[in-house]
Design a protein around this motif. Sequence first.
Motif, mmCIF file in Angstrom:
data_model
loop_
_atom_site.group_PDB
_atom_site.id
_atom_site.type_symbol
_atom_site.label_atom_id
_atom_site.label_comp_id
_atom_site.label_asym_id
_atom_site.label_seq_id
_atom_site.Cartn_x
_atom_site.Cartn_y
_atom_site.Cartn_z
ATOM 1 N N ALA A 1 39.006 32.534 39.684
ATOM 2 C CA ALA A 1 37.662 33.010 39.990
ATOM 3 C C ALA A 1 37.348 34.220 39.123
ATOM 4 N N ALA A 2 36.076 34.536 39.033
ATOM 5 C CA ALA A 2 35.638 35.705 38.279
ATOM 6 C C ALA A 2 34.533 36.394 39.064
ATOM 7 N N SER A 3 34.314 37.650 38.741
ATOM 8 C CA SER A 3 33.283 38.406 39.438
ATOM 9 C C SER A 3 32.893 39.617 38.612
ATOM 10 N N GLN A 4 31.856 40.258 39.036
ATOM 11 C CA GLN A 4 31.425 41.527 38.442
ATOM 12 C C GLN A 4 31.410 42.578 39.531
ATOM 13 N N TYR A 5 31.854 43.770 39.200
ATOM 14 C CA TYR A 5 31.743 44.882 40.141
ATOM 15 C C TYR A 5 31.270 46.097 39.373
ATOM 16 N N GLY A 6 30.197 46.703 39.843
ATOM 17 C CA GLY A 6 29.619 47.805 39.091
ATOM 18 C C GLY A 6 29.214 47.299 37.719
ATOM 19 N N LYS A 7 29.719 47.961 36.685
ATOM 20 C CA LYS A 7 29.416 47.565 35.318
ATOM 21 C C LYS A 7 30.527 46.719 34.699
ATOM 22 N N GLY A 8 31.591 46.475 35.445
ATOM 23 C CA GLY A 8 32.743 45.775 34.895
ATOM 24 C C GLY A 8 32.942 44.389 35.465
ATOM 25 N N ARG A 9 34.038 43.763 35.029
ATOM 26 C CA ARG A 9 34.293 42.374 35.378
ATOM 27 C C ARG A 9 35.746 42.162 35.767
ATOM 28 N N ILE A 10 35.958 41.103 36.552
ATOM 29 C CA ILE A 10 37.297 40.762 37.037
ATOM 30 C C ILE A 10 37.504 39.268 36.895
ATOM 31 N N VAL A 11 38.699 38.880 36.463
ATOM 32 C CA VAL A 11 39.134 37.482 36.504
ATOM 33 C C VAL A 11 40.428 37.441 37.300
ATOM 34 N N ALA A 12 40.474 36.584 38.318
ATOM 35 C CA ALA A 12 41.654 36.466 39.178
ATOM 36 C C ALA A 12 42.228 35.060 39.070
ATOM 37 N N ILE A 13 43.561 34.982 38.894
ATOM 38 C CA ILE A 13 44.270 33.713 38.764
ATOM 39 C C ILE A 13 45.290 33.623 39.888
ATOM 40 N N ALA A 14 45.452 32.426 40.463
ATOM 41 C CA ALA A 14 46.170 32.258 41.721
ATOM 42 C C ALA A 14 47.694 32.243 41.610
ATOM 43 N N HIS A 15 48.259 32.564 40.480
ATOM 44 C CA HIS A 15 49.708 32.763 40.335
ATOM 45 C C HIS A 15 49.959 33.379 38.970
ATOM 46 N N GLU A 16 50.837 34.368 38.931
ATOM 47 C CA GLU A 16 51.078 35.066 37.661
ATOM 48 C C GLU A 16 51.825 34.209 36.641
ATOM 49 N N THR A 17 52.505 33.160 37.088
ATOM 50 C CA THR A 17 53.221 32.289 36.156
ATOM 51 C C THR A 17 52.289 31.719 35.086
ATOM 52 N N TYR A 18 51.038 31.494 35.456
ATOM 53 C CA TYR A 18 50.105 30.887 34.507
ATOM 54 C C TYR A 18 49.778 31.823 33.343
ATOM 55 N N LEU A 19 50.094 33.103 33.494
ATOM 56 C CA LEU A 19 49.901 34.024 32.385
ATOM 57 C C LEU A 19 50.890 33.765 31.257
ATOM 58 N N TYR A 20 52.006 33.090 31.578
ATOM 59 C CA TYR A 20 53.029 32.824 30.569
ATOM 60 C C TYR A 20 52.915 31.424 29.978
ATOM 61 N N SER A 21 52.067 30.595 30.566
ATOM 62 C CA SER A 21 52.018 29.188 30.149
ATOM 63 C C SER A 21 51.197 29.017 28.873
ATOM 64 N N PRO A 22 51.771 28.373 27.852
ATOM 65 C CA PRO A 22 50.991 28.091 26.633
ATOM 66 C C PRO A 22 49.757 27.237 26.924
ATOM 67 N N LYS A 23 49.820 26.453 28.007
ATOM 68 C CA LYS A 23 48.693 25.589 28.347
ATOM 69 C C LYS A 23 47.473 26.397 28.777
ATOM 70 N N PHE A 24 47.692 27.682 29.116
ATOM 71 C CA PHE A 24 46.591 28.541 29.566
ATOM 72 C C PHE A 24 46.120 29.492 28.467
ATOM 73 N N SER A 25 46.726 29.408 27.289
ATOM 74 C CA SER A 25 46.475 30.435 26.282
ATOM 75 C C SER A 25 45.006 30.505 25.881
#
Length: 954
Positions: free
Chosen positions: A109-133
């Motif tokens: 999911a993604a969102s905006q708060y104030g002037k900035g932005r957030i992206v949230a992913i449901a498991h940190e393992t996906y940060l290491y996956s080449p499929k998510f690059s």
Amino acid sequence: MFKNRRSLAVTPIQVHISGAGGAPLHASQRYPLHSFLSLPSTAHLAVHAPKPKRNKNHFEMSLRESFGALTQGVDTLDFTGSAIPCELLLIGDKAFPVVVSDSGQVLIAASQYGKGRIVAIAHETYLYSPKFSQFLLNAVRWLKPSADALVGIQSNLDSLVKTFSDKDIKVQSTGVFQDSFGVYCMDAYNASQKKELIAFVKKGGGLLIAGQAWHWAYKHSTENVCFQFPGNQVINVSGIYFTSNYGDRGVFSISKEVPICPLLVRHGIDFIQDLRSLLAGVTGLNIENEGVPSQLLVHGLLAFPVGLDDSQQVFLAAAYYGKGRVVVATHEGQLNTPYLKTFLLNAISWLDGGRQGKIGIESSLNGLHDLLNENQVASGISDLIPSLSVYCCQSYSDSEVQKIHEFVAEGGGLLIGGQAWWWASQHPGQYAAAEYPGNKILNTFGISILGKSLKAGTYKPMKPEDVTQVYHFRRALSRFLQDNSGKDTVPSPSLWLQKLGQDCTEFVKLSSEGSSAVSSIHQMLKDLLHHTKVPTVSKDKPIQNNSNEYVLIQLATSLHDRYPDLSDVILTIDAKNEGSTAWRSTGLYLYPLQNATILFPPAAIRADLQVQIGCHSDDLSNKEELFRPPVVIKIYKVKSEEMTISNLWGGLIYILVPTGCQLGPVQITIRGAVCAPFYKHGETTESAWRNTVRNYSAPLAEFATENIILTVPAANARLVENPGALMSTWDHMMTAVAELASISFHFSRPERIVAGVQISNGWMHSGYPVMCHLQSVKDLIDLEHIKSVGTWGPLHELGHNQQCWGWNITPNATEATCNLWSVYVSEKVLGIPRSKAHESLQPEIRKEAITKYIKNGAKLEDWTVWTALETYLQLQEGFDWAPFIQLFSDYQKITNIVNENTYKMNLWAELFSKQVKTNLVPFFKMWGWPIEDSTTKKLSSLPEWKENPMKNFV
């Protein structure tokens, strides 16, 4: 009914995935091994970061544009493997889903708060996956406040350093967050710098955060995940929450439009305990003497009713939002009255959440100030300032909307009251649910004050344990969608249905612009009406106001007012095409001089798609007499994500997909067009056709099956009672067409036949589409006629489309060999022998034609049409169809054919002879073919054709 959308009333029971002994999965199964090692920080790749410069229009990107930027170049994301994600919960206006599983769970999911932005992913393992690059690169670029912003990466996420630095993104690995970053990437398991991170996002920074909360929830069973889980302490201000629900695993397609938010998500907040706190010691809720209250619409996932009248109308409600809490009263008098003293004291305590902080009260609520002071609750008349714990105000001003939202999101409590029925009476034509000042504050929290009053009185407080069973808009809507899904379900309570009909009318009035929560429900309601017949109501067919029919009628009325003609139609177009340019039907018609708007995903612009209005493609400019304008088609190139189209003459709308396009399924939205009678074999039911579809008002209709689409006047189409049988017959005929042509049974693009009042040449002509006069409509859609006398003309033109220059003798046999398909399909599918399929194939007429040809010297200039067809029919009658099918296949592989008739006639004679293992030279010579000595020599070893039928004529 709703693909990739959760519409079920009850979330499936959570099943703990256990290891030995029944314990939940060990932390090592949610963290990569190196996360547990003590690793030194990677050397700084960028030490001195310039102050971030924000891109122009960074704030102004629409929700749709943001989604497109995040998913550009990403068709699927792979959530398979040992890691188990958690489900994300979204509330408010700014949060939107990016990846939704097939069962409707939000995983990114993604969102905006104030002037900035957030992206949230449901498991940190996906940060290491080449499929998510690619997605991670998109995310960081979307999060960056400026092109040269420095990206900070939590030191245990070192693999991201290479992922980003390889793409010329300045990165710095770090043990702690630093304010010099433009973007910060972290896991969700440490909230030690939560205040700094929230401030960072609020002033314009970007945050990429990943993790799951189910393991933490198992270890902290007495704590609330939404507020105590470390990651939520950072991001819940933006309307995104990690939950303890196990998420789906699989390979999930990326939608072409912003996905639908789930209707219900299990969140673990104990509303029962909240109500016990709010209603402790309350024996009655007396709103009898404080003015006429309004009704409330409670529609947020984290909102719940507190006070209800005898007909389930809500006059008090509460909600969680971000880190804070809200209580809403439906008249400011309810906040000043001693009759509600116990409830008000409870509400202040609940909103304060144990902080024992300052209570600020708007100057108009002196009665509340006095009541609190009399009961030793310290409070003061105050404007809204950050140091307050609770702020109390009326709902008649929207001057501090953003300030109030941020106050609550960051942990403040809001007690607010006011009625909207008077405002509604003074603002006719405006919608209180959307435009009443207080609702510009409250809608974000999932509560709206309606422009309707309810009867003042004293009402019993509900039992706290009933809060999960009483009416709630989302719960009632979910039950209603199930009731109308065609599945066996427990019917909705009749009292719920009466209120749901009223609430749907109000909810549709809410603005969906930029709010995924609202637009998702609007889309669900529109989808429901697209799949459900609106009931008729009359004196002879009355309905009750507590029935399904009542809700559907209320819904249809309100949606029509909000979205005239329900003209926002979302379609998925097949934008993959291996053959020549293909027309993809939309099933929609645009009236003359009207405008329509089409929304495309960004990828469509790069794919050279076009939009075509009109199906009568012939240019009649050279005709001496015109029965229609000479050119009635208009074509637009897709150059932008939103385009307006029109055509002076109107017409059916098509998307043109060019040769070689590999885009695949593309979701588009068309606004301003109307539905045409469109029957799609295998999808449109015959009952839907008879009861609804054929009655659509557009003047043209289409019947479509996998390999052919027939376009005819709607007036003719409406006479078809059994379109399934008609198109099943066409399906069989097209299979036979492909069989004789020795091509794939799945055409690269469906053939098309279009009937019009005037065409460019002939009685019919081949091409894409095949064009015919209106008099030939019966040959297309009159099944009784087709089965009794055949459909020679359309098959003749379809035969033309299968002719191959390598074997067709032009121009002599051009009007002959196409008739092989007319004969083949008539006999094989329709059971009509050739002698009856066309009068020219009656035995006596055939014999007369051959005799005349031979008598005149067997000259090739006379070898045309029916005479030429005889050559091929005699071969077929002697050797059946198999040699033709094989040769048509072989010719597709021969690449060195000389385009000269003598050469082609000798090649055909040679190949056919070899195929049937018979010397056919004498046969072809009798027909006057210029057979060369070299061909005669090649075939001399084969036996002659003893049954050669030409012996009877020569």
